[in-house]
Motif scaffolding. Structure first.
Motif, PDB file in Angstrom:
ATOM      1  N   ASP A 226       0.847  -1.189   0.000  1.00 43.94           N
ATOM      2  CA  ASP A 226       0.000   0.000   0.000  1.00 43.94           C
ATOM      3  C   ASP A 226       0.885   1.244   0.000  1.00 43.94           C
ATOM      4  OD1 ASP A 226       0.869   0.485   2.648  1.00 43.94           O
ATOM      5  OD2 ASP A 226      -0.910  -0.420   3.532  1.00 43.94           O
ATOM      6  N   LEU A 227       0.276   2.429  -0.007  1.00 41.83           N
ATOM      7  CA  LEU A 227       1.024   3.676  -0.148  1.00 41.83           C
ATOM      8  C   LEU A 227       2.079   3.844   0.937  1.00 41.83           C
ATOM      9  CD1 LEU A 227       1.470   6.485  -1.464  1.00 41.83           C
ATOM     10  CD2 LEU A 227      -0.333   7.352   0.029  1.00 41.83           C
ATOM     11  N   VAL A 228       1.696   3.672   2.196  1.00 41.80           N
ATOM     12  CA  VAL A 228       2.626   3.913   3.298  1.00 41.80           C
ATOM     13  C   VAL A 228       3.742   2.885   3.305  1.00 41.80           C
ATOM     14  CG1 VAL A 228       2.862   4.017   5.811  1.00 41.80           C
ATOM     15  CG2 VAL A 228       0.878   5.060   4.693  1.00 41.80           C
ATOM     16  N   GLU A 229       3.376   1.614   3.166  1.00 42.02           N
ATOM     17  CA  GLU A 229       4.402   0.562   3.175  1.00 42.02           C
ATOM     18  C   GLU A 229       5.303   0.672   1.950  1.00 42.02           C
ATOM     19  OE1 GLU A 229       4.770  -4.275   3.789  1.00 42.02           O
ATOM     20  OE2 GLU A 229       2.806  -3.307   3.881  1.00 42.02           O
ATOM     21  N   GLY A 230       4.721   1.056   0.815  1.00 39.32           N
ATOM     22  CA  GLY A 230       5.525   1.234  -0.390  1.00 39.32           C
ATOM     23  C   GLY A 230       6.495   2.386  -0.246  1.00 39.32           C
ATOM     24  N   TYR A 231       6.036   3.491   0.365  1.00 36.42           N
ATOM     25  CA  TYR A 231       6.925   4.638   0.574  1.00 36.42           C
ATOM     26  C   TYR A 231       8.042   4.273   1.546  1.00 36.42           C
ATOM     27  CZ  TYR A 231       8.459   9.442   1.289  1.00 36.42           C
ATOM     28  OH  TYR A 231       9.210  10.593   1.345  1.00 36.42           O
ATOM     29  N   PHE A 232       7.680   3.592   2.623  1.00 27.08           N
ATOM     30  CA  PHE A 232       8.691   3.143   3.581  1.00 27.08           C
ATOM     31  C   PHE A 232       9.729   2.265   2.897  1.00 27.08           C
ATOM     32  CE2 PHE A 232      10.062  -0.393   6.330  1.00 27.08           C
ATOM     33  CZ  PHE A 232      10.788   0.311   7.274  1.00 27.08           C
ATOM     34  N   HIS A 233       9.265   1.336   2.066  1.00 27.43           N
ATOM     35  CA  HIS A 233      10.175   0.435   1.365  1.00 27.43           C
ATOM     36  C   HIS A 233      11.130   1.216   0.460  1.00 27.43           C
ATOM     37  CE1 HIS A 233      11.470  -3.375  -0.406  1.00 27.43           C
ATOM     38  NE2 HIS A 233      11.329  -2.826  -1.595  1.00 27.43           N
ATOM     39  N   GLY A 234      10.591   2.252  -0.173  1.00 28.50           N
ATOM     40  CA  GLY A 234      11.404   3.024  -1.099  1.00 28.50           C
ATOM     41  C   GLY A 234      12.452   3.890  -0.436  1.00 28.50           C
ATOM     42  N   VAL A 235      12.177   4.380   0.779  1.00 24.64           N
ATOM     43  CA  VAL A 235      13.115   5.298   1.429  1.00 24.64           C
ATOM     44  C   VAL A 235      14.013   4.606   2.444  1.00 24.64           C
ATOM     45  CG1 VAL A 235      11.498   7.208   1.145  1.00 24.64           C
ATOM     46  CG2 VAL A 235      11.560   5.984   3.327  1.00 24.64           C
ATOM     47  N   SER A 236      13.736   3.354   2.787  1.00 26.18           N
ATOM     48  CA  SER A 236      14.525   2.654   3.805  1.00 26.18           C
ATOM     49  C   SER A 236      15.987   2.530   3.393  1.00 26.18           C
ATOM     50  CB  SER A 236      13.965   1.254   4.053  1.00 26.18           C
ATOM     51  OG  SER A 236      12.675   1.318   4.584  1.00 26.18           O
ATOM     52  N   LYS A 237      16.862   2.749   4.360  1.00 30.74           N
ATOM     53  CA  LYS A 237      18.290   2.518   4.125  1.00 30.74           C
ATOM     54  C   LYS A 237      18.528   1.030   3.849  1.00 30.74           C
ATOM     55  CE  LYS A 237      19.515   6.775   5.053  1.00 30.74           C
ATOM     56  NZ  LYS A 237      20.055   7.679   4.020  1.00 30.74           N
ATOM     57  N   LEU A 238      17.924   0.189   4.685  1.00 30.65           N
ATOM     58  CA  LEU A 238      17.903  -1.261   4.459  1.00 30.65           C
ATOM     59  C   LEU A 238      16.448  -1.689   4.521  1.00 30.65           C
ATOM     60  CD1 LEU A 238      20.791  -0.716   6.009  1.00 30.65           C
ATOM     61  CD2 LEU A 238      20.797  -3.188   6.221  1.00 30.65           C
ATOM     62  N   ASN A 239      15.984  -2.413   3.500  1.00 30.92           N
ATOM     63  CA  ASN A 239      14.592  -2.843   3.511  1.00 30.92           C
ATOM     64  C   ASN A 239      14.404  -4.014   4.471  1.00 30.92           C
ATOM     65  OD1 ASN A 239      15.253  -5.287   2.133  1.00 30.92           O
ATOM     66  ND2 ASN A 239      15.088  -4.244   0.156  1.00 30.92           N
ATOM     67  N   ASP A 240      13.174  -4.473   4.602  1.00 32.71           N
ATOM     68  CA  ASP A 240      12.862  -5.520   5.580  1.00 32.71           C
ATOM     69  C   ASP A 240      13.735  -6.759   5.381  1.00 32.71           C
ATOM     70  OD1 ASP A 240      10.942  -3.843   6.565  1.00 32.71           O
ATOM     71  OD2 ASP A 240       9.228  -4.967   5.784  1.00 32.71           O
ATOM     72  N   ARG A 241      13.876  -7.176   4.138  1.00 29.22           N
ATOM     73  CA  ARG A 241      14.661  -8.382   3.853  1.00 29.22           C
ATOM     74  C   ARG A 241      16.125  -8.189   4.243  1.00 29.22           C
ATOM     75  NH1 ARG A 241      13.908  -8.209  -1.023  1.00 29.22           N
ATOM     76  NH2 ARG A 241      15.892  -7.286  -1.650  1.00 29.22           N
ATOM     77  N   GLU A 242      16.661  -7.018   3.935  1.00 30.94           N
ATOM     78  CA  GLU A 242      18.071  -6.746   4.237  1.00 30.94           C
ATOM     79  C   GLU A 242      18.311  -6.650   5.745  1.00 30.94           C
ATOM     80  OE1 GLU A 242      19.114  -4.256   0.139  1.00 30.94           O
ATOM     81  OE2 GLU A 242      18.222  -3.231   1.863  1.00 30.94           O
ATOM     82  N   ARG A 243      17.360  -6.062   6.470  1.00 29.43           N
ATOM     83  CA  ARG A 243      17.525  -6.010   7.927  1.00 29.43           C
ATOM     84  C   ARG A 243      17.421  -7.405   8.535  1.00 29.43           C
ATOM     85  NH1 ARG A 243      13.791  -2.205   7.178  1.00 29.43           N
ATOM     86  NH2 ARG A 243      12.275  -3.046   8.670  1.00 29.43           N
ATOM     87  N   ASP A 244      16.541  -8.217   8.002  1.00 26.25           N
ATOM     88  CA  ASP A 244      16.452  -9.600   8.480  1.00 26.25           C
ATOM     89  C   ASP A 244      17.782 -10.329   8.314  1.00 26.25           C
ATOM     90  OD1 ASP A 244      13.854  -9.411   9.333  1.00 26.25           O
ATOM     91  OD2 ASP A 244      12.976 -10.314   7.534  1.00 26.25           O
ATOM     92  N   GLN A 245      18.461 -10.085   7.211  1.00 23.77           N
ATOM     93  CA  GLN A 245      19.764 -10.711   6.981  1.00 23.77           C
ATOM     94  C   GLN A 245      20.835 -10.134   7.898  1.00 23.77           C
ATOM     95  OE1 GLN A 245      19.586  -9.896   2.565  1.00 23.77           O
ATOM     96  NE2 GLN A 245      20.425 -11.959   2.447  1.00 23.77           N
ATOM     97  N   LEU A 246      20.744  -8.830   8.156  1.00 23.20           N
ATOM     98  CA  LEU A 246      21.755  -8.168   8.978  1.00 23.20           C
ATOM     99  C   LEU A 246      21.680  -8.596  10.434  1.00 23.20           C
ATOM    100  CD1 LEU A 246      23.951  -5.905   9.202  1.00 23.20           C
ATOM    101  CD2 LEU A 246      22.067  -4.325   9.701  1.00 23.20           C
TER     102      LEU A 246
END
Length: 639
Positions: free
Chosen positions: A428-448
Motif C-alpha cells: 500500500d502507499l505507506v508501506e511502499g513509501y517506507f520500502h522506497g526510502v529505507s536505508k535497508l529494507n525488511d529483507r536486508e535487515r532480516d539478513q543483517l
C-alpha cells in the motif's frame, strides 16, 4: 542560541546535586561558549550555556519574572518577541531586559500552557512555576530545536538539549532499545520520540509536557500540527504572488540579530531563494558562503557563484577534499546516538566555514518537504497512480512475484533497477513509501540481524513509525500524506538534527525561514498539483522564483549534498570498515549476523555489490558504541 539542561524532583523538595548539574551543563559548552550559569533551589536545578544573539548584555539565563517565582531556560529564537512584548506590556507585565527570552516568561504568566500558541520561532524551553509547583516543557512546532529527557529510578526528571548531557548521569541506564535499532537501520536515524537508549526520550515537535510535584508519569501533549487545510480556489498567478510575499515576510522575520548574520548558499533552489529575498530586504550586501568539492560530480559551487554575483553578496567559498573521511568519530560524539546520514560531513564543513564570518546563518532547509521536491516524492506518487489502477489483491501477487524474481542490479543504470519499484507496487502507499526510502529494507535487515535479536523484536517493524503518523494525518491526499510523514520523521529526525548538531559544534546559529510555521501552514493548503506537476517537483515554487533566479538554477538536476561513499568504503575507509565489523564491541552486542556482515564487506570491496549505505550505517553504529558504551536488553513497547 543555547544549550539547556536541568533536574526536577518529581517527588518534591529534595536537594539537587550541584556537581551533577554542572557536568550536564558543561557537556554542552559548545552550544553556548559566551557564558553559562546554574540555578538551584529545593527540588529544582537549571543549567544554561549561552551563545549571544539578541541583547548580548542582557540575556543571561536562567531568567526570572519580577519576583523570581517563575524561572526559564530557553534554547532558540522568538521572532515575534517585539510585538509580543508590546502586547504583554499592555496587560501590565514589566520587562527588565530587551531579550526575546523574557517574553516567554511573561507569556507563561499571562496564558499558561497556551503561551506556545503565541510564539513564532524555533524553541525548546522549560519553565518552573514555584507557586503552582509546575514544570512546563515545550518544543517548537517543526522540531528545529531538540530536547531530550529521562526519568531516573529515584524519581528525578532530567532534560537537556543534547543526549550527551543525560549521558553524564551515572544513574541513567545505557540499555539499548532493540526497537530503536530496528528503526535506525531502516531510517538511518532514530525517529522521535525514541532515543537509542530505553531510558531516554525526545520531546516530539509541536508538543509540550506539564509536570506537577508528585507526578508519577510523564506525558506529551500535542499543541500544533501541519493542517493541510485546502485554500479557496486560486490561480497559479495568484499563488505565485502570495507565495513570494509570504516568503519575503518569513525571511524578514528571521533577520533579527545583534551579531553578524549571513546565509548558506549551495546553488540549489532553496538556499538561492533565501539569499534573493535577503538581498531585497537588506541595505548592506548579504554574507553568503558555500563549499566546493574538488570533484565536479559533487560540486555545485558554480551555481552558488552565479547567485552571489547576481545579488552582489560577500561570498566565501572553500574547497573541501571529496575524500574528507576523517570525521567518523567526531560525528559519533556530536550525535550521541547512531546517525547514518553521510551528508553530515559536508554540513559540518559548511558550518565551520560560515562561523568564520558570521554567528547566524539562514538556511534553505524545508523547501523539499514543503513543496514535494525530493525524487522519492515523485517516485511514490507515480507508484500510487499505478496502484490505483489495480486492486491490492491483484497487485500483491503480480508485483510481489516480479520483485522477488527481478535481480538487484546496483551496478546498472537507474532505469533498469526495477526490483525496488516492483516490491513497492506490491504494497500500500505507506508501506511502499517506507520500502522506497529505507536505508535497508525488511529483507536486508532480516539478513543483517542475528536470530536472537530478531526474536527480541517480537515481530516489530520500523514501518510502524510511518503507519502511526499516517493514521493521525489531517489529509488523505496521497502526495500530502507522504509530505506529512516526512515532516514527522525525516525532517526532525534527519535534516534538522544534522543541522543543529553540526552548527552548534561550531557555535553557529542556523535559522530556517522555509520552516516558519505560518509559511508551512499556508503552503500545506496548496493543491498537490501545484507542488508536483508533470514530473516537476516544487513546480509552483520554481515558477514564482523565475523573476529572481535563472533557469539553470531552477530547473537543473538536483544534486544534493553528497559524498562518494561507495568509493570511500572500497578505498581509504576499507581497513577501518573491516576493523569495525570485526570489533568485539560490535559483535558482543549480539545484534548482528556476523557471517552476513563479513559477506557485505567482501562483496562491496570486490565491487560485486554496492553495500555502502548499509556499511556506513554499521560503521556509525560501531563508532557510537565505542564512544558511549551500551547494553542490549529486551525491547520496550513504549512509543
Amino acid at each position: 542560541m543555547c544549550g539547556i539542561t536541568g533536574i526536577f524532583d518529581m517527588r518534591g523538595g529534595r536537594a539537587i546535586d550541584r556537581a551533577m548539574l554542572g557536568r550536564m551543563n558543561d557537556s554542552q559548552f559548545h552550544r553556548g561558549p559566551t557564558e553559562g550559569d546554574l540555578h538551584l533551589e529545593p527540588g529544582l536545578g537549571f543549567g544554561h550555556r549561552r551563545l549571544s544573539i539578541i541583547a548580548p548584555e542582557n540575556g543571561l539565563q536562567p531568567l526570572f519574572n519580577e519576583d523570581r517565582t517563575v524561572a526559564l531556560v530557553f534554547n532558540g529564537e522568538i521572532y515575534n518577541f517585539r510585538a509580543l512584548r508590546a502586547e504583554l506590556q499592555g496587560y501590565g507585565h514589566e520587562f527588565r531586559t530587551p531579550s526575546d527570552s523574557e517574553t516567554i516568561v511573561h507569556a507563561w504568566e499571562q496564558w499558561g500552557e497556551e503561551c506556545v500558541q503565541h510564539l513564532r520561532g524555533m524553541f525548546a524551553f522549560v519553565i518552573w512555576d514555584r507557586p503552582r509547583q509546575t514544570l512546563f516543557v515545550a518544543r517548537d512546532r517543526l522540531g528545529i530545536k531538540p530536547l531530550h529527557y529521562a526519568v531516573l529510578p529515584d524519581g528525578q526528571f532530567v532534560f537537556g538539549s543534547e543526549l550527551k548531557s543525560l549521558l553524564t548521569i551515572p544513574a541513567l541506564s545505557r540499555e539499548i532499545d532493540p526497537f530503536a535499532v530496528e528503526e535506525y537501520f531502516a531510517y538511518g536515524y532514530v525517529p522521535e520520540p525514541r532515543t537509542i537508549f530505553k531510558s531516554a526520550h525526545k520531546l516530539l515537535p509541536g508538543h509540550t509536557m506539564t509536570l506537577k510535584v508528585g507526578a508519577t508519569r510523564v506525558e506529551q501533549k500535542k499543541y500544533w500540527d501541519v493542517p493541510f487545510k485546502p485554500h479557496y480556489a486560486m490561480t497559479d498567478r495568484d499563488i505565485e504572488g502570495e507565495l513570494i510575499s509570504r516568503l519575503r515576510e518569513a525571511v524578514e522575520s528571521h533577520l533579527e540579530a545583534d551579531v553578524p548574520l549571513g546565509a548558506f548558499l549551495s546553488g540549489g533552489v532553496d538556499s538561492s531563494a533565501i539569499v534573493a529575498m535577503m538581498a531585497g530586504l537588506s541595505k548592506d550586501p548579504v554574507n553568503s558562503c558555500s563549499i566546493a568539492f574538488n570533484d565536479p560530480a559533487f560540486d555545485e559551487s558554480e551555481y552558488a557563484r552565479q547567485i552571489a554575483e547576481r545579488y552582489r553578496t560577500r561570498h566565501q567559498t572553500e574547497v573541501v577534499d571529496k575524500d574528507d573521511y576523517g570525521l567518523v568519530d567526531t560525528l559519533a560524539h556530536l550525535y550521541d546516538e547512531p546517525y547514518a546520514d553521510s551528508s553530515a560531513i559536508p554540513t559540518y564543513r559548511v558550518c565551520e566555514l560560515a562561523r568564520k564570518g558570521v554567528t547566524v546563518a539562514l538556511s534553505g532547509d524545508g523547501g523539499d518537504e514543503n513543496f514535494a521536491g525530493y525524487r522519492r516524492h515523485r517516485m511514490a506518487f507515480n507508484e500510487h497512480r499505478v496502484r490505483s489502477m489495480l486492486p491490492l489483491a491483484l497487485r500483491k501477487p503480480v508485483f510481489g512475484l516480479l520483485g522477488a524474481a527481478y535481480p538487484k542490479a546496483d551496478w546498472a543504470p537507474r532505469v533498469f533497477r526495477a526490483k525496488t519499484t516492483f516490491e513497492a507496487l506490491a504494497r500500500d502507499l505507506v508501506e511502499g513509501y517506507f520500502h522506497g526510502v529505507s536505508k535497508l529494507n525488511d529483507r536486508e535487515r532480516d539478513q543483517l540481524f542475528s536470530d536472537k535479536f530478531r526474536s527480541q523484536l517480537q515481530g516489530y517493524r520500523a514501518v510502524e513509525v510511518m503507519r502511526g503518523y499516517a493514521k493521525e494525518a489531517p489529509t488523505d491526499d496521497p502526495l500530502s500524506l507522504i509530505q506529512y510523514i516526512d515532516m514527522k520523521t525525516y525532517l526532525p529526525g534527519d535534516i534538522l538534527t544534522k543541522v543543529d548538531r553540526a552548527s552548534m559544534a561550531h557555535a553557529l546559529e542556523v535559522r530556517v525561514p522555509l520552516l516558519d510555521h505560518q509559511f508551512v501552514e499556508w503552503v500545506s493548503g496548496l493543491p498537490s498539483t501545484s507542488k508536483l506537476r508533470n514530473g516537476e517537483g516544487k513546480y509552483i515554487f520554481k515558477k514564482a522564483l523565475e523573476p529572481y533566479l535563472g533557469n539553470d538554477v531552477l530547473y537543473r538536476k538536483k544534486m544534493g549534498f553528497s559524498i562518494p561513499l561507495a568509493a570511500w568504503l572500497r578505498g581509504p575507509l576499507a581497513a577501518q570498515m573491516k576493523q569495525a565489523v570485526l570489533n568485539p564491541v560490535l559483535l558482543d552486542t549480539g545484534i548482528f549476523n556476523q557471517q552476513y556482515l563479513k559477506q557485505m564487506v567482501d562483496e562491496h570491496q570486490s565491487g560485486l555489490k554496492d553495500h555502502s549505505v548499509a556499511l556506513w550505517g554499521v560503521l556509525m553504529f560501531e563508532a557510537f558504541l565505542r564512544k558511549n558504551g551500551a547494553d542490549v536488553g529486551a525491547p520496550t513497547m513504549s512509543h
